[in-house]
Design an enzyme around this catalytic site. Structure first.
Site, PDB file in Angstrom:
ATOM      1  N   CYS A 148      -5.196  -7.007  -3.532  1.00 29.03           N
ATOM      2  CA  CYS A 148      -5.452  -6.676  -2.120  1.00 29.03           C
ATOM      3  C   CYS A 148      -6.905  -6.889  -1.690  1.00 29.03           C
ATOM      4  CB  CYS A 148      -5.020  -5.262  -1.786  1.00 29.03           C
ATOM      5  SG  CYS A 148      -3.754  -4.556  -2.823  1.00 29.03           S
TER       6      CYS A 148
ATOM      7  N   ARG B 105      -4.738  -3.714 -15.987  1.00 31.11           N
ATOM      8  CA  ARG B 105      -4.882  -2.270 -15.830  1.00 31.11           C
ATOM      9  C   ARG B 105      -5.094  -1.681 -17.208  1.00 31.11           C
ATOM     10  NH1 ARG B 105      -0.500  -1.205 -10.899  1.00 31.11           N
ATOM     11  NH2 ARG B 105      -1.588  -2.651  -9.532  1.00 31.11           N
TER      12      ARG B 105
ATOM     13  N   GLN C  96       1.668 -10.486 -10.445  1.00 33.15           N
ATOM     14  CA  GLN C  96       2.696 -10.084  -9.482  1.00 33.15           C
ATOM     15  C   GLN C  96       3.048 -11.248  -8.566  1.00 33.15           C
ATOM     16  OE1 GLN C  96       0.900  -6.679  -7.508  1.00 33.15           O
ATOM     17  NE2 GLN C  96       2.072  -5.324  -8.819  1.00 33.15           N
TER      18      GLN C  96
ATOM     19  N   ASP D  70       2.727 -11.212  -5.595  1.00 34.00           N
ATOM     20  CA  ASP D  70       2.073 -10.347  -4.632  1.00 34.00           C
ATOM     21  C   ASP D  70       1.756 -11.108  -3.352  1.00 34.00           C
ATOM     22  OD1 ASP D  70       0.847  -8.088  -3.787  1.00 34.00           O
ATOM     23  OD2 ASP D  70      -1.014  -8.417  -4.892  1.00 34.00           O
TER      24      ASP D  70
ATOM     25  N   HIS E 104       0.081 -10.369   0.878  1.00 33.38           N
ATOM     26  CA  HIS E 104      -0.355  -9.490   1.956  1.00 33.38           C
ATOM     27  C   HIS E 104      -0.129 -10.201   3.269  1.00 33.38           C
ATOM     28  CE1 HIS E 104      -2.334  -7.898  -1.618  1.00 33.38           C
ATOM     29  NE2 HIS E 104      -2.040  -6.750  -1.052  1.00 33.38           N
TER      30      HIS E 104
ATOM     31  N   LYS F  95       6.495   3.176   3.832  1.00 33.61           N
ATOM     32  CA  LYS F  95       6.864   2.065   2.953  1.00 33.61           C
ATOM     33  C   LYS F  95       8.373   1.984   2.783  1.00 33.61           C
ATOM     34  CE  LYS F  95       6.676   4.772  -1.280  1.00 33.61           C
ATOM     35  NZ  LYS F  95       6.289   4.873  -2.665  1.00 33.61           N
TER      36      LYS F  95
ATOM     37  N   HIS G 268       1.453  -4.795   2.440  1.00 37.74           N
ATOM     38  CA  HIS G 268       1.458  -5.169   1.019  1.00 37.74           C
ATOM     39  C   HIS G 268       2.928  -5.358   0.663  1.00 37.74           C
ATOM     40  CE1 HIS G 268      -2.564  -3.149   0.260  1.00 37.74           C
ATOM     41  NE2 HIS G 268      -2.137  -2.425   1.276  1.00 37.74           N
TER      42      HIS G 268
HETATM   43 ZN   LIG Z   1      -1.754  -4.991  -1.966  1.00 37.72          ZN
END
Ligand SMILES: [Zn+2]
Ligand SMILES: [Zn+2]
Length: 657
Positions: free
Chosen positions: A355, A384, A402, A404, A406, A485, A531
């Protein structure tokens, strides 16, 4: 507030203070102050008293012995209540601890929480538990359950409790009391009184007595560490599970048996997909077949996202702490990130999420409302710093990536963008044969921003869910503190649920990073960030897929589409030419050139779950054909090489399962 109800009831002495309790159906009754919730249940109906396990008083989960001292809303918890199963399982963990301390005097107790699947309890014992121990412990648990002993709550002065556990040689309990009850004068301990009295510090609550625990089973043991940290006290963990009925327990045990066969760690090794090495804990080595599977999914996701208006970006892995300070991760999340020192001594951290990098990218240009939505997709590695003790296969790793993205949208675009996302999620899970369920998480107790903004966002999410025709449940107060969410649970082939996709609205990061766009009014406005991820982490999602398909991937995902199996050495050259033609056509083909009997080669390919086996002998070499065997369905007869290629490519294109 709590104006005492007039002592109107004929049954009670007029001097007894009265209170009003409100029940879930909206009715209220006047009862004497000090009445326990268990006795309240008995007043309501004998059936409810029998079914009662605990209660929720003014939103707080409490034991049935909890005394009602002021006006309150009360809901009795039975096995149908959402709180019941974790409470029941945690109570079974206490039963386990009582049995262990009875059979192994001196055993030290750690923690014993309920989990999604059951419960566990950690102990310090002189030697690891063996299977015979588990049998004996389970027998003792049944004995304690049959005796129907109450879980008695006692309030102890905090210092006295600490001294008691210290004297008993339970420093871990002392530590727990210190951590969990800072500032409290009294702490709660629970006893199960048998020949020996089992006493455990616990905030509770529990079922009223051991007799309520009917269907439980101890499953396994493992090494554990106090607080999951390998630098701490080594412990022995006992896993078990518990259900309200024997039937549910048996169904779960059957599912566990099936899950064991499908365990991605076992299949990953057998199918040659991935490995680990102690020098890179929690980081996957993808072997060629695993890398193929991974890349197939990564490219599939790109293929889905590109037409949906996403662009792929790659942002740095290592950032100066200034970024993490701006995002707030430095103060709240630093211990979960790997920190690195730059050559100038600057403090840096390896990214645990994409992000903030995307925010810098968004903020690098002036954005117009005409550019929105802007959708940035990224698959670079994330890290992580998970505790070594919790690392497990592909599901708990330190390094992962991910699918992922945005989405940067104007506030009035939220509904439409979320609807597009919901359709995208449905399409991806449809392609993989996974059914799913959406859960809307609404404004939590602690939240940032204006209530009106939240209400607006929540109503847009609901409308999007309805327009997309999705069944969903509402998880009240389950949103993130920065926005509502939608989470998705997928259900795999053996009925297990996994949370994967998520769509999270975020009003906070745009503030922190000053993210804006120029509107039609020529003024600057705050953008909203969504997200979203559909697979979530590739690593974890691949684990789910391995177990879902039991390693027998549909053709489009299979690391190897076809294996060519020459019957004898004289067919090797023809076999190699078939393999090469398949490869030239874009199929992932291999050749088993070993000097083995054909039956053995077929069996091996079958074990490797290769979708198609192409047997070539004299006849095939002569005619330029292959004898096709399908992983499912056996002998498919002879086929020309072209016809096989065309059929396989079509199956891949259709994503046939
Ligand atoms: Zn994010
Ligand atoms: Zn407890």
């Amino acid at each position: 507030m709590a104006s005492r109800a007039p002592a109107g009831s004929q049954d009670e002495l007029p001097s007894m203070p009265q209170i009003t309790v409100t029940l879930p159906d909206g009715s209220s009754r006047t009862v004497p102050a000090g009445l326990s919730v268990g006795d309240l249940a008995a007043q309501i109906s004998p059936g409810l008293a029998r079914a009662a396990l605990a209660a929720v008083v003014n939103g707080r989960l409490v034991d049935l012995t909890y005394p009602l001292t002021e006006d309150a809303s009360v809901r009795i918890v039975t096995d149908r209540s959402p709180e019941a199963l974790p409470l029941y399982r945690h109570s079974t963990a206490h039963l386990l601890a009582a049995a262990v301390t009875a059979l192994f005097p001196g055993a030290q107790c750690g923690i014993g929480p309920a989990t999604d699947e059951g419960f566990f309890y950690d102990f310090v014992v002189p030697r690891p538990f063996v299977p015979e121990d588990l049998e004996a412990i389970e027998r003792k648990m049944r004995e304690l359950a049959a005796a129907d002993l109450p879980y008695e709550r006692q309030m102890w002065p905090r210092e006295e409790a600490k001294a008691f556990f210290a004297r008993r040689g339970e420093p871990l309990k002392v530590e727990l009391i210190e951590e969990k009850t800072a500032g409290q004068r009294e702490v709660s301990c629970y006893t199960i009184k048998d020949k020996d009295t089992f006493i455990d510090f616990c905030v509770g609550p529990h079922v009223p007595s051991t007799g309520r625990l009917k269907a439980f089973k101890l499953l396994s043991t493992s090494n554990a560490y106090w607080k999951g940290d390998a630098r701490n006290q080594p412990m022995q963990r006992i896993y078990g599970t518990a259900f309200f009925s024997e039937q549910e327990l048996q169904a779960h045990l059957a599912q566990l048996e099936e899950a064991k066969k499908r365990d991605h760690r076992k299949l990953g090794r057998e199918l040659g997909l991935f490995m680990f090495h102690p020098w890179a804990p929690g980081a996957v080595f993808w072997l060629d077949k695993g890398a193929t599977l991974y890349n197939t999914l990564a490219d599939y996701m790109r293929g889905v996202l590109f037409p949906a208006g996403y662009v792929e970006v790659k942002t740095p892995i290592l950032f100066n702490k200034a970024l993490w300070e701006t995002s707030g991760h430095w103060s709240h999340y630093r211990q979960h990130m790997f920190q690195v020192q730059g050559s100038e001594g600057e403090e840096m951290a390896i990214k645990a999420m994409n992000c903030p990098g995307h925010f810098l990218l968004y903020a690098s240009e002036v954005r117009s409302y005409r550019d929105l939505p802007i959708r940035l997709h990224e698959q670079t590695p994330l890290h992580r710093n998970e505790l070594a003790g919790v690392l497990s296969g592909l599901t708990r790793v330190r390094q992962f990536a991910q699918d992922d993205a945005h989405c940067f949208v104007a506030p009035d675009q939220i509904g439409e963008e979320v609807e597009r996302l919901l359709r995208l999620v449905g399409r991806v899970y449809g392609d993989l044969g996974l059914s799913f369920q959406a859960k809307l998480g609404t404004r939590p107790e602690e939240f940032l921003g204006e209530i009106a903004t939240w209400d607006h966002a929540e109503s847009q999410l609901k409308a999007a869910l309805e327009r997309a025709g999705l069944d969903y449940t509402v998880n009240e107060k389950d949103g993130a503190f920065y926005g509502p969410k939608i989470d998705f649970d997928v259900t795999d082939a053996i009925g297990r649920k996994w949370q994967c996709a998520t769509i999270q609205l975020d009003y906070q990061m745009p503030e922190r990073f000053d993210l804006k766009y120029v509107g039609p009014d020529n003024r600057e406005h705050r953008v909203v960030v969504i997200h979203r991820a559909i697979f979530g982490s590739f690593e974890r999602f691949i684990a789910i897929l391995i177990e879902h398909y039991a390693g027998a991937f549909p053709l489009w995902l299979a690391p190897l589409h076809a294996m060519v199996l020459p019957i004898a050495d004289r067919h090797l050259a023809y076999g190699a030419s078939v393999r090469d033609r398949l490869r030239a056509a874009g199929l992932r083909a291999g050749l088993d050139a070993r000097q083995e009997k054909i039956g053995y080669k077929i069996r091996e390919a079958q074990l490797q779950k290769v979708p198609y086996m192409l047997v070539v002998g004299d006849r095939e070499a002569e005619a330029g054909t292959v004898a096709v065997r399908a992983r499912s369905g056996g002998d498919q007869g002879a086929s020309s090489v072209e016809a096989f290629i065309a059929k396989a490519l079509d199956e891949i294109h259709r994503k046939g399962t």
